[in-house]
Design a protein around this motif. Sequence first.
Motif, short mmCIF file in Angstrom:
data_model
loop_
_atom_site.label_atom_id
_atom_site.label_comp_id
_atom_site.label_asym_id
_atom_site.label_seq_id
_atom_site.Cartn_x
_atom_site.Cartn_y
_atom_site.Cartn_z
N ILE A 111 4.59 2.78 16.36
CA ILE A 111 3.68 2.50 15.24
C ILE A 111 3.43 1.00 15.17
O ILE A 111 4.38 0.22 15.16
CB ILE A 111 4.30 3.01 13.92
N ALA A 120 15.94 4.82 14.49
CA ALA A 120 17.19 4.73 13.74
C ALA A 120 18.42 5.22 14.53
O ALA A 120 19.53 4.72 14.32
CB ALA A 120 17.07 5.50 12.43
N VAL A 177 8.42 2.59 7.13
CA VAL A 177 9.46 3.64 6.99
C VAL A 177 9.53 4.47 8.26
O VAL A 177 10.61 4.73 8.81
CB VAL A 177 9.15 4.55 5.77
N LEU A 178 8.38 4.90 8.76
CA LEU A 178 8.37 5.78 9.94
C LEU A 178 8.76 5.02 11.20
O LEU A 178 9.40 5.59 12.10
CB LEU A 178 7.00 6.44 10.08
N ALA A 223 10.94 2.59 11.25
CA ALA A 223 12.41 2.50 11.14
C ALA A 223 13.07 3.83 11.51
O ALA A 223 14.08 3.86 12.22
CB ALA A 223 12.81 2.08 9.72
N ARG A 224 12.48 4.93 11.05
CA ARG A 224 13.05 6.25 11.36
C ARG A 224 12.96 6.56 12.85
O ARG A 224 13.85 7.20 13.42
CB ARG A 224 12.33 7.35 10.55
N LEU A 249 15.30 1.65 4.91
CA LEU A 249 14.04 2.37 5.12
C LEU A 249 14.24 3.72 5.79
O LEU A 249 13.52 4.67 5.51
CB LEU A 249 13.10 1.53 6.00
N ALA A 250 15.21 3.81 6.73
CA ALA A 250 15.30 5.00 7.58
C ALA A 250 16.08 6.14 6.94
O ALA A 250 16.20 7.21 7.53
CB ALA A 250 15.94 4.62 8.92
N LEU A 267 3.35 -1.06 -2.21
CA LEU A 267 4.15 0.16 -2.27
C LEU A 267 3.78 1.12 -1.14
O LEU A 267 4.47 2.11 -0.93
CB LEU A 267 3.95 0.84 -3.63
N SER A 268 2.70 0.86 -0.43
CA SER A 268 2.25 1.73 0.67
C SER A 268 2.99 1.35 1.94
O SER A 268 2.45 0.73 2.85
CB SER A 268 0.74 1.60 0.85
N TYR A 269 4.26 1.74 2.01
CA TYR A 269 5.17 1.22 3.02
C TYR A 269 5.48 2.23 4.10
O TYR A 269 6.39 2.04 4.90
CB TYR A 269 6.47 0.82 2.30
N ILE A 270 4.71 3.32 4.16
CA ILE A 270 5.19 4.43 5.00
C ILE A 270 5.17 4.10 6.49
O ILE A 270 6.01 4.61 7.25
CB ILE A 270 4.44 5.74 4.70
N ASP A 271 4.26 3.27 6.95
CA ASP A 271 4.26 2.95 8.38
C ASP A 271 5.58 2.29 8.78
O ASP A 271 6.16 2.62 9.82
CB ASP A 271 3.07 2.05 8.74
N ALA A 321 -3.01 3.99 15.33
CA ALA A 321 -1.57 3.83 15.50
C ALA A 321 -0.82 3.80 14.17
O ALA A 321 0.39 3.62 14.15
CB ALA A 321 -1.27 2.57 16.30
N SER A 376 0.97 6.51 0.79
CA SER A 376 0.67 5.10 1.11
C SER A 376 -0.83 4.93 1.31
O SER A 376 -1.33 4.79 2.42
CB SER A 376 1.44 4.68 2.37
N MET A 416 8.65 3.84 -4.69
CA MET A 416 9.09 2.53 -4.18
C MET A 416 8.50 2.21 -2.81
O MET A 416 8.29 1.05 -2.48
CB MET A 416 10.63 2.49 -4.10
N LEU A 417 8.23 3.26 -2.00
CA LEU A 417 7.83 3.05 -0.61
C LEU A 417 6.63 3.89 -0.18
O LEU A 417 6.32 3.94 1.01
CB LEU A 417 9.02 3.36 0.33
N VAL A 447 11.36 -4.84 8.19
CA VAL A 447 11.73 -5.50 6.92
C VAL A 447 11.87 -7.01 7.05
O VAL A 447 12.25 -7.67 6.07
CB VAL A 447 13.06 -4.94 6.37
#
Lengths: 268, 268
Positions: A128, A155, A148-149, A151-152, B96-97, A142-146, B133, B143, B23-24, A175
Motif C-alpha cells: 500500500i 505485522a 492501518v492496513l 501495518a497489518r 495500528l496492527a 482520522l482516515s487512517y485505514i491505509d 494502491a 476513512s 480514532m483510525l 507512524v
Amino acid sequence: MTVWCNGNFVDTLTLDPAERGLMLGDGIFETIAVRNGKPIWLQQHLSRMEEAARAIGLPLQDAEIRKGIAAVLSKSNHISEVLRVTLTRGPTGRGLALNGDKPTLIAALNPFDRATLSQSVQLITASISRHAASPASRFKTLSYIDAVLAAREVADRADDALMLNEHGRVACSTVANIFLLKEQSLITPSSGEAILPGITRAKLNGGARELGLELQLRPVEYEELHAAEAVFLTTSLRLATPVSSIDGKSSGTRDISFINAFFERNLT
Amino acid sequence: MTVWCNGNFVDTLTLDPAERGLMLGDGIFETIAVRNGKPIWLQQHLSRMEEAARAIGLPLQDAEIRKGIAAVLSKSNHISEVLRVTLTRGPTGRGLALNGDKPTLIAALNPFDRATLSQSVQLITASISRHAASPASRFKTLSYIDAVLAAREVADRADDALMLNEHGRVACSTVANIFLLKEQSLITPSSGEAILPGITRAKLNGGARELGLELQLRPVEYEELHAAEAVFLTTSLRLATPVSSIDGKSSGTRDISFINAFFERNLT
C-alpha cells in the motif's frame, strides 16, 4: 485512561449517530508525549492541528483544545504518558460537503511505558503506497485505514511497514518519519513526497546545523536506504529509533544516540 | 432516525474511547436503499461488505448484520428510506496492527426523500485524486476524508466532484460511479482505475446486453467525457442521474430514462 469530551470527563464517549468522525473519518488528531505531567512540544502540535483544521475546513478550537488538555493533564499521575487530542466535524445530515456546527473534541491521557520501547525496528515495505494528492497522507486525519492496513500487512514479519509514495520513492513508516545518515548528510523525504510533516522531524531538521550535519530535504530513492550509514524513524513518543533491517537486508549500524541526546536537550 | 448498535436500539452511540472506527477510520460501511420497508439489492450489499471485511481483516458478522438490519427495518414507516450498516474493528490498545475482539456494529435507518433528488447534476473536477494502491479507494471504508474534501472543494460551484485517478483518468464522483453512453457503447472505468465497485454499477453492467448495449470496462480518458452522448452517475440511492455539465462544459443530452427504467424493473 483519562478522557475528556466536549467539556466533561467521561468514561465512555456518547456520540450522535450521525457523528462524522466515526461515519466518514472526518476529523484530525494529534499524539503528544507527556513527561512528568508536561506535554512535550505542545505549541508545535497545536500549530500543526490548527493548520490541518484550516485545511479541511474545521472551525478552530484553540481555547477549547487547551482547556481539554489542561483538564486531562490535571489527572496526570505517571512519569510517562501519551496525550491524544481528537477534533471531528461532529454530526451533520446526509451530504459529504456539509458543515457541522457541533464539533466533537476529545482529549485522552494514557500511560505510556517507555521501558517497552524497542531498541531498533525491522521494516518491510508495504504494498500500500501513499499519494501526495491525498490530503489523508499530508494531514493527521482520522482516515487512517491505509496505514492501518500497511501495518497489518507486515505485522507477522516486521515491527513496522515502510511506505513508499506514488513514485515508488521513500515516504515514511505507518507512524513515523524516516531519516538517513550518510557521512555528514542528514537526509529525509521532502514535504511533497506524501509524508506527514512530523513535529519530531521538524525539530531535528532545525537542529541539523547544531549537530554538524548538512540537511537534505529531497526525494529519496529506495536504494538509498541500503547505502546509508544509518536509517532511523522519528515520532513524538519514541523520538529516534534505529532501523536494523529493511526487507530482510541489514541497515547501516552507525550510532544515532547523539540524535536522541539532541532531542533530550530540546524537549521544551 | 432509528439506530441499533451491538444488539440494542439506541438514541446515542456509547463507545469505548479507544474505538478504532472513530480514532483510525478502521471499519467499513454500506448504504442501502429501502422502499416500503424492503432493502434493495441487500444480498449484493452484504456480499460486498463481507468481501471488504475479509480484505481488511475484520471478523465476519453476517448473522449479526442481518439481525441489526431486521431490527431497524421492523421500525420502517416511510415509503423511502436509507439504511446504513457500519462495522468497525472496535476498541484496541495502542498499535495500528492490533486485532480487536469487540467489533462495533451499527444499523441506522433514516427517511430519504426521493422527491428532492435533482434531475441532473453539474460536476467539477477536484484537485484531490484517487489511487488504486490505496485500499480506501477500493473499499467502502470509514476513512472517507479524501472524498469529503473533494466534495467540499467544489460545493459552491457544483453538485458533486469528479475524481480522477493517479493517472489523470476518470474514476468516479465522491459518492457515485460514472458511465458514458456513445452510440451502442456503455463505458465505465474498469476496476483497476481506483473506483469503488458499486452495486448499481454491477447491476447495470450485468444488464447491458439486455439493453442492447456493448459494455466497455476499461480506462476512460477525461476528454472522452466531453465526446459522450450522455454521462451519468450511479448510486444505490439515486440509481442513474444524468450529468448536465463537467467543468462548465455542457454534457451530451441523450436521454437515459431507459437506464432508470431498467433499474426499476430489477429492484429485487
